[in-house]
Design a protein around this motif. Structure first.
Motif, PDB file in Angstrom:
ATOM      1  N   ALA A 193      26.957 -97.988  24.406  1.00 29.09           N
ATOM      2  CA  ALA A 193      27.748 -96.973  25.100  1.00 29.09           C
ATOM      3  C   ALA A 193      27.571 -97.084  26.608  1.00 29.09           C
ATOM      4  N   ALA A 194      26.326 -97.322  27.061  1.00 26.67           N
ATOM      5  CA  ALA A 194      26.072 -97.451  28.500  1.00 26.67           C
ATOM      6  C   ALA A 194      26.819 -98.647  29.079  1.00 26.67           C
ATOM      7  N   LEU A 195      26.775 -99.775  28.404  1.00 29.02           N
ATOM      8  CA  LEU A 195      27.440-100.979  28.908  1.00 29.02           C
ATOM      9  C   LEU A 195      28.955-100.799  28.961  1.00 29.02           C
ATOM     10  N   LEU A 196      29.519-100.159  27.942  1.00 31.32           N
ATOM     11  CA  LEU A 196      30.973 -99.945  27.933  1.00 31.32           C
ATOM     12  C   LEU A 196      31.405 -99.004  29.054  1.00 31.32           C
ATOM     13  N   LEU A 197      30.650 -97.935  29.257  1.00 34.96           N
ATOM     14  CA  LEU A 197      31.008 -96.989  30.316  1.00 34.96           C
ATOM     15  C   LEU A 197      30.841 -97.607  31.696  1.00 34.96           C
ATOM     16  N   LEU A 198      29.765 -98.364  31.905  1.00 31.68           N
ATOM     17  CA  LEU A 198      29.538 -98.990  33.207  1.00 31.68           C
ATOM     18  C   LEU A 198      30.546-100.091  33.486  1.00 31.68           C
ATOM     19  N   ALA A 199      31.033-100.745  32.448  1.00 31.10           N
ATOM     20  CA  ALA A 199      32.067-101.761  32.649  1.00 31.10           C
ATOM     21  C   ALA A 199      33.350-101.125  33.179  1.00 31.10           C
ATOM     22  N   GLY A 200      33.638 -99.898  32.721  1.00 28.01           N
ATOM     23  CA  GLY A 200      34.834 -99.210  33.203  1.00 28.01           C
ATOM     24  C   GLY A 200      34.655 -98.570  34.565  1.00 28.01           C
ATOM     25  N   GLN A 201      33.426 -98.097  34.870  1.00 32.15           N
ATOM     26  CA  GLN A 201      33.175 -97.441  36.151  1.00 32.15           C
ATOM     27  C   GLN A 201      31.712 -97.660  36.544  1.00 32.15           C
ATOM     28  N   PRO A 202      31.422 -98.681  37.362  1.00 32.71           N
ATOM     29  CA  PRO A 202      30.029 -98.944  37.768  1.00 32.71           C
ATOM     30  C   PRO A 202      29.379 -97.784  38.516  1.00 32.71           C
ATOM     31  N   LEU A 203      30.188 -96.933  39.164  1.00 30.75           N
ATOM     32  CA  LEU A 203      29.619 -95.817  39.924  1.00 30.75           C
ATOM     33  C   LEU A 203      28.948 -94.776  39.036  1.00 30.75           C
ATOM     34  N   TYR A 204      29.192 -94.829  37.710  1.00 31.28           N
ATOM     35  CA  TYR A 204      28.517 -93.897  36.817  1.00 31.28           C
ATOM     36  C   TYR A 204      27.001 -93.972  36.950  1.00 31.28           C
ATOM     37  N   VAL A 205      26.497 -95.149  37.338  1.00 30.49           N
ATOM     38  CA  VAL A 205      25.055 -95.332  37.375  1.00 30.49           C
ATOM     39  C   VAL A 205      24.393 -94.424  38.409  1.00 30.49           C
ATOM     40  N   ARG A 206      25.163 -93.902  39.345  1.00 28.36           N
ATOM     41  CA  ARG A 206      24.634 -92.980  40.349  1.00 28.36           C
ATOM     42  C   ARG A 206      25.035 -91.532  40.067  1.00 28.36           C
ATOM     43  N   SER A 207      25.613 -91.292  38.926  1.00 28.88           N
ATOM     44  CA  SER A 207      26.072 -89.954  38.566  1.00 28.88           C
ATOM     45  C   SER A 207      24.979 -89.198  37.828  1.00 28.88           C
ATOM     46  N   ALA A 208      24.763 -87.951  38.210  1.00 29.52           N
ATOM     47  CA  ALA A 208      23.762 -87.123  37.531  1.00 29.52           C
ATOM     48  C   ALA A 208      24.130 -86.935  36.063  1.00 29.52           C
ATOM     49  N   SER A 209      25.417 -86.769  35.769  1.00 32.08           N
ATOM     50  CA  SER A 209      25.853 -86.559  34.384  1.00 32.08           C
ATOM     51  C   SER A 209      25.506 -87.758  33.515  1.00 32.08           C
ATOM     52  N   PHE A 210      25.754 -88.961  34.025  1.00 31.55           N
ATOM     53  CA  PHE A 210      25.465 -90.180  33.267  1.00 31.55           C
ATOM     54  C   PHE A 210      23.970 -90.320  33.021  1.00 31.55           C
ATOM     55  N   LEU A 211      23.175 -90.208  34.070  1.00 27.20           N
ATOM     56  CA  LEU A 211      21.743 -90.432  33.946  1.00 27.20           C
ATOM     57  C   LEU A 211      21.072 -89.358  33.089  1.00 27.20           C
ATOM     58  N   LEU A 212      21.485 -88.105  33.241  1.00 27.01           N
ATOM     59  CA  LEU A 212      20.886 -87.040  32.450  1.00 27.01           C
ATOM     60  C   LEU A 212      21.285 -87.145  30.983  1.00 27.01           C
ATOM     61  N   SER A 213      22.546 -87.487  30.714  1.00 23.73           N
ATOM     62  CA  SER A 213      23.008 -87.613  29.336  1.00 23.73           C
ATOM     63  C   SER A 213      22.269 -88.727  28.612  1.00 23.73           C
ATOM     64  N   PHE A 214      22.210 -89.894  29.237  1.00 20.30           N
ATOM     65  CA  PHE A 214      21.526 -91.016  28.608  1.00 20.30           C
ATOM     66  C   PHE A 214      20.013 -90.830  28.621  1.00 20.30           C
ATOM     67  N   GLY A 215      19.483 -90.186  29.656  1.00 22.36           N
ATOM     68  CA  GLY A 215      18.050 -89.926  29.694  1.00 22.36           C
ATOM     69  C   GLY A 215      17.610 -88.992  28.580  1.00 22.36           C
ATOM     70  N   ALA A 216      18.424 -87.982  28.274  1.00 23.41           N
ATOM     71  CA  ALA A 216      18.082 -87.051  27.201  1.00 23.41           C
ATOM     72  C   ALA A 216      18.026 -87.767  25.856  1.00 23.41           C
ATOM     73  N   VAL A 217      18.991 -88.642  25.597  1.00 21.57           N
ATOM     74  CA  VAL A 217      18.995 -89.376  24.328  1.00 21.57           C
ATOM     75  C   VAL A 217      17.829 -90.367  24.289  1.00 21.57           C
ATOM     76  N   MET A 218      17.494 -90.974  25.449  1.00 20.56           N
ATOM     77  CA  MET A 218      16.318 -91.840  25.505  1.00 20.56           C
ATOM     78  C   MET A 218      15.054 -91.057  25.151  1.00 20.56           C
ATOM     79  N   GLY A 219      14.975 -89.812  25.603  1.00 21.32           N
ATOM     80  CA  GLY A 219      13.833 -88.986  25.254  1.00 21.32           C
ATOM     81  C   GLY A 219      13.718 -88.779  23.755  1.00 21.32           C
ATOM     82  N   VAL A 220      14.872 -88.569  23.100  1.00 17.73           N
ATOM     83  CA  VAL A 220      14.880 -88.368  21.649  1.00 17.73           C
ATOM     84  C   VAL A 220      14.535 -89.660  20.918  1.00 17.73           C
ATOM     85  N   GLY A 221      15.095 -90.779  21.391  1.00 21.60           N
ATOM     86  CA  GLY A 221      14.945 -92.031  20.657  1.00 21.60           C
ATOM     87  C   GLY A 221      13.677 -92.803  20.962  1.00 21.60           C
TER      88      GLY A 221
END
Length: 766
Positions: A269-297
């Motif tokens: 999911a991260a690779l697909l989203l970043l391929a469409g918009q590289p600026l997501y990597v600096r977005s709080a929404s992107f980092l918090l969303s993926f960080g929360a799932v990383m915490g679970v996994g």
């Protein structure tokens, strides 16, 4: 482990690379920068969103940029549909999103460009050029509007606004008070369409159809179609897109008879989203969303293994009475919430400079109710299609849960230290923290593998010997390991919270046409000198307060008001109004001149200060504020002096720190300068804050001859109607040999000094 998953390693490598690259590479730029737009802009409507007053329309245009989107605000609702081609009729205003010009200020340019929005605009009306309608998008929009109306009718205006945000992604009717409760208490994630919503909507239907005997293909197809349509209807946020992709991969794994790995799906999911918009990597929404799932996994399984009691790798739960399963569930729920908190804490502090202290425990109570709330809310809306009366019981259950949410949130905010202002951590602290988390996970995983291997070796020795080995392992190994784990986590948290002031610093904020000066000494004394603007709305909320929080300032020792013009005090009023609220900046002492204290605006500030628990004192020529190394001396005005012009009565302050000095002059003009020249002997200063934003009536030749500044700072607004700074003033400063820095060019200007020399840096870099 992540290292055994190549796709996870690839996602981490791509994320790190994009973080290292400057964001300007991916920023869309106007293809006709500097040119005037035509009398009518044309474009195709791709989205229409509700607005509190009027309507927001997303238009795909070709004039302002090749592939960008224009977000246009209309004063009144327009009778258009998605797919229509329209012409925006003059008069209208078009502008590019603003880049931040102060530390802590929200980066609206990055926010909009992550959504491919390159320009913003406002207009009164537009005309229809082509009536073609994109029916899939239009039907979803009309469905959302219909459901939003039903939310208000079923749940009332206040709670209906909350349900509209939770279920439909529409926050236009969400009250400010309710929004503050959710945000400050740490429940704001409930108001965003997230993976939790997708799981409840899609997975519930998928599992229900499978239990009814439907095939994997039919169940997965219907469930996936539903979540895609739901995501599209609610705006397809980053977290929604992430959840849709992961849901699709889970369904695909079932369909193909393969196992589903959450971390691999997350990486995809991260690779697909970043391929469409590289600026997501600096977005709080992107980092918090993926960080929360990383915490679970990643983090949760390790913490669970480390803290489990009375369990072995093969036997499952040990006997412990009927309450053991309850204790185990509570422990697991806490560890899950704690894992997410640990993984996202540095991100929260990096982007928001504060965190709600009790959010871990609060989410233990509210998240389990979210499934019931979603199902009851969706059920009530569905039943209301046939009968509003039949939907009332479900709506009543929703309202009860929402009331519980609000009561719990408001209750935690009444507790001491409910919102802690921590400031923005340094990059090395964040890297060290996550490095420590990675080391902790690797260590615990290795220990666990060694324990499993030891159990396999002892299995051949007999059951009794094996049980004895397990008990000895629990007594001698598990509990010390648990203590070491607690010590490591505490050490990482302490390291993350360390803040270094960096010695003496003085910052002239970019507040537009106004003044806002902040001083912090090496010994910790903090002073805010003025804080207002005549062209930036809510300057205290959006520029001054974020700056203070970014610097980790939870309390200001002194707030000095040079005079009571609105462009010097509007933000101070905002700070005092929220000083007593959770997350507010406390003000210890408000200092006013005698004349300011008698004026209407000064009296209002005095009353606000008293309500906020702030002391109010008068300041006059000769008043001295100091700590061990720095002193701030008031040179003007005398208490008994009254001026018909407020500017003439501005406070003038001279700061000294060792051999370094600054002269701060408010809106002082020629008359006041003459008074000070006659009464003060020592005026020479390294830095001069120019009076009245560089007006031609201030900073006279005689004044400059006495002050002899090496550097002059001017605070003014871009293209302001006053023409500040005036060319005559700039010419006088050049002739005096003083370098000039403007907030319109540099953004916030920060001066640092060691008491002997000084150095200056501007915030704006592009």
């Amino acid at each position: 482990m992540i290292k055994k998953r190549p796709l996870c390693m690839a996602a981490l490598a791509v994320t790190a690379l994009l973080l290292l690259l400057p964001p300007g590479i991916w920023m869309r730029k106007s293809s006709r920068a500097g040119t005037s737009p035509p009398k009518g802009l044309t474009g195709e409507i791709i989205r229409i969103a509700p607005r509190a007053e009027g309507q927001t329309v997303y238009v795909k245009h070709s004039y302002l940029s090749d592939k960008g989107i224009l977000l246009i605000y209309f004063d009144a609702e327009q009778a258009f549909s998605i797919g229509n081609t329209i012409r925006i009729e003059p008069p209208y205003r078009i502008w590019e999103p603003e880049a931040p010009s102060n530390p802590g200020q929200f980066d609206s340019r990055l926010y909009y460009q992550t959504q491919h929005i390159t320009h913003l605009g406002s207009a009164k009306h537009a005309s229809l050029l082509d009536g073609h309608i994109f029916w899939p998008g239009e039907l979803l929009r009309r469905l959302q509007e219909n459901l939003a109306t039903r939310c208000t009718l079923l749940f009332g205006e206040k709670q209906g606004g909350v349900l509209r945000a939770m279920l439909l992604g529409d926050k236009t009717e969400l009250g400010d008070e309710t929004k503050d409760i959710y945000q400050k208490s740490g429940m704001s994630h409930l108001l965003a369409i997230s993976g939790l919503h997708i799981s409840i909507v899609g997975m519930s239907l998928y599992r229900l159809m499978r239990k009814r005997g439907c095939s994997y293909g039919l169940s997965g197809g219907v469930g996936l179609s539903l979540v895609i349509l739901y995501g599209a209807m609610t705006g397809m946020s980053i977290s929604t897109a992430r959840a849709v992709i992961m849901f699709a991969l889970a369904v695909g794994a079932d369909l193909l008879g393969r196992s589903y790995d959450m971390l691999t799906a997350l990486a995809a999911a991260a690779l697909l989203l970043l391929a469409g918009q590289p600026l997501y990597v600096r977005s709080a929404s992107f980092l918090l969303s993926f960080g929360a799932v990383m915490g679970v996994g990643v983090l949760y399984p390790v913490l669970r293994q480390c803290w489990q009691q009375g369990e072995s790798a093969s036997d499952g739960p040990a006997p412990g009475g009927i309450f053991f399963p309850i204790r185990k569930r509570l422990l697991e729920a806490f560890l899950l919430s704690f894992s997410i908190w640990l993984m996202t804490l540095p991100l929260i502090q990096w982007f928001y400079y504060e965190f709600p202290l009790y959010s871990i425990f609060l989410n233990l109570l509210v998240i389990p109710l979210m499934g019931a709330l979603m199902l009851c809310g969706i059920g009530a809306l569905g039943v209301s299609m046939f009968s509003f009366s039949a939907a009332r019981p479900l709506a009543l259950a929703c309202r009860l849960i929402l009331q519980i949410y609000e009561s719990l949130g408001a209750g935690t905010l009444r507790l001491p230290w409910s919102v802690l202002i921590c400031g923005k951590p340094k990059l090395w602290q964040v890297l060290l923290y996550y490095g420590g988390i990675c080391g902790f996970v690797l260590w615990q995983t290795r220990v666990r593998e060694q324990e499993k291997w030891q159990l396999c070796l002892t299995a051949a020795r007999g059951e009794e010997e094996r049980e004895g080995e397990e008990k000895r392992g629990q007594k001698t190994g598990r509990y010390p390991r648990r203590k070491r784990s607690v010590a490591l986590i505490l050490a990482l948290l302490v390291c993350l919270q360390l803040r270094f002031t960096g010695g003496f610093s003085f910052t002239m904020l970019d507040v537009g046409q106004g003044d806002g000066l902040f001083l912090r000494t090496r010994d910790g004394m903090t002073c805010l000198i003025d804080g207002g603007s005549s062209d930036v709305k809510e300057v205290g909320r959006y520029r001054i307060l974020p700056f203070l929080k970014e610097r980790g300032v939870g309390r200001v020792d002194y707030v000095l008001v040079t005079h009571t013009d609105g462009d010097h005090i509007s933000g101070i009023g905002e700070l005092l109004e929220q000083a007593g609220e959770p997350g507010g900046i406390k003000v210890r002492t408000l200092l006013l001149s005698g004349q300011s204290a008698q004026e209407e605006a000064g009296v209002k500030l005095w009353r606000l200060a008293e309500r906020a628990g702030t002391q109010v004192k008068l300041i006059k020529a000769g008043t001295l504020l100091k700590d061990k190394r720095v002193q701030l001396c008031c040179l003007h005005p005398a208490q008994e002096t009254s001026y018909g012009d407020k500017n003439a009565g501005s406070l003038v302050l001279r700061l000294t720190y060792g051999s370094f000095s600054m002269l701060l002059t408010g809106d002082l003009e020629e008359t006041g300068e003459r008074e000070i020249l006659e009464s003060s002997e020592e005026l020479g200063s390294d830095i001069l804050k120019a009076g009245h934003h560089g007006s031609r009536f201030s900073t006279t030749e005689e004044w400059l001859q006495r002050v002899q500044p090496a550097l002059t700072l001017i605070s003014c607004g871009q293209d302001n109607s006053y023409g500040h700074p005036h060319e005559e003033t700039l010419e006088r400063l050049r002739e005096a040999g003083s370098r000039v820095l403007l907030t319109t060019e540099q953004g916030a200007i920060t001066v640092r000094s060691d008491g002997r020399s000084f150095w200056v840096e501007g915030f704006r870099t592009n």
